[in-house]
Design a protein around this motif. Sequence first.
Motif, short mmCIF file in Angstrom:
data_model
loop_
_atom_site.label_atom_id
_atom_site.label_comp_id
_atom_site.label_asym_id
_atom_site.label_seq_id
_atom_site.Cartn_x
_atom_site.Cartn_y
_atom_site.Cartn_z
N LYS A 1 4.55 8.81 -0.17
CA LYS A 1 4.91 7.54 -0.88
C LYS A 1 6.21 6.92 -0.43
CE LYS A 1 2.86 9.12 -5.25
NZ LYS A 1 2.64 8.58 -6.19
N GLY A 2 7.20 7.64 0.53
CA GLY A 2 8.30 6.95 1.27
C GLY A 2 7.81 6.12 2.18
N ASN A 3 6.61 6.03 2.61
CA ASN A 3 6.32 5.09 3.66
C ASN A 3 5.40 3.96 3.35
OD1 ASN A 3 6.08 4.31 6.29
ND2 ASN A 3 4.83 5.66 7.13
N ASN A 4 5.86 2.89 3.02
CA ASN A 4 4.85 2.00 2.28
C ASN A 4 4.71 0.92 3.31
OD1 ASN A 4 5.48 2.93 -0.24
ND2 ASN A 4 7.14 1.98 -0.72
N LEU A 5 3.65 -0.01 3.22
CA LEU A 5 3.27 -1.06 3.85
C LEU A 5 2.90 -2.22 3.17
CD1 LEU A 5 1.72 -2.11 6.64
CD2 LEU A 5 -0.41 -1.60 5.85
N LYS A 6 3.91 -3.20 3.50
CA LYS A 6 3.85 -4.45 2.62
C LYS A 6 3.48 -5.51 3.37
CE LYS A 6 7.86 -3.41 0.01
NZ LYS A 6 9.10 -3.81 -0.36
N ILE B 1 0.70 -1.34 -0.03
CA ILE B 1 0.04 0.04 0.10
C ILE B 1 0.91 1.15 -0.07
CG2 ILE B 1 -1.62 1.33 1.20
CD1 ILE B 1 -2.73 -1.17 2.50
N GLU B 2 0.70 2.10 -0.91
CA GLU B 2 1.41 3.35 -1.01
C GLU B 2 0.37 4.44 -0.94
OE1 GLU B 2 3.28 5.13 -4.97
OE2 GLU B 2 4.79 3.74 -3.93
#
Length: 101
Positions: A76-81, A70-71
């Motif tokens: 945009k620099g903090n993504n959740l995978k 999730i972006e």
Amino acid sequence: FKFGVQPTINISFKNADQLPKKTVRVPGKQPQDLIVLGGNEVVNGTVDISVPAGKKLEHLGVKIEMVGQIELYFDKGNNLKFTTLVRELESAGTMTSSKSY
């Protein structure tokens, strides 16, 4: 795969040419176009594993994982995978020829 037989692995999605893509850049590597799937989309495709002729590949199992990211538009620099789907295609054993799943 560092110490033994080097199989060739190819993952292809059904209708991949019609699915939306996003270009992802990783420092030190070539940009890649990755398929973007929504939460309600059906995922169909094949996994092909080719073992070199005359070689055997001992493995601890074959599985495929769908990994999501999730972006946020404003961050945009903090993504959740996260992992949404894991399927075991084959249990531990030995491959002496190519297989498709």
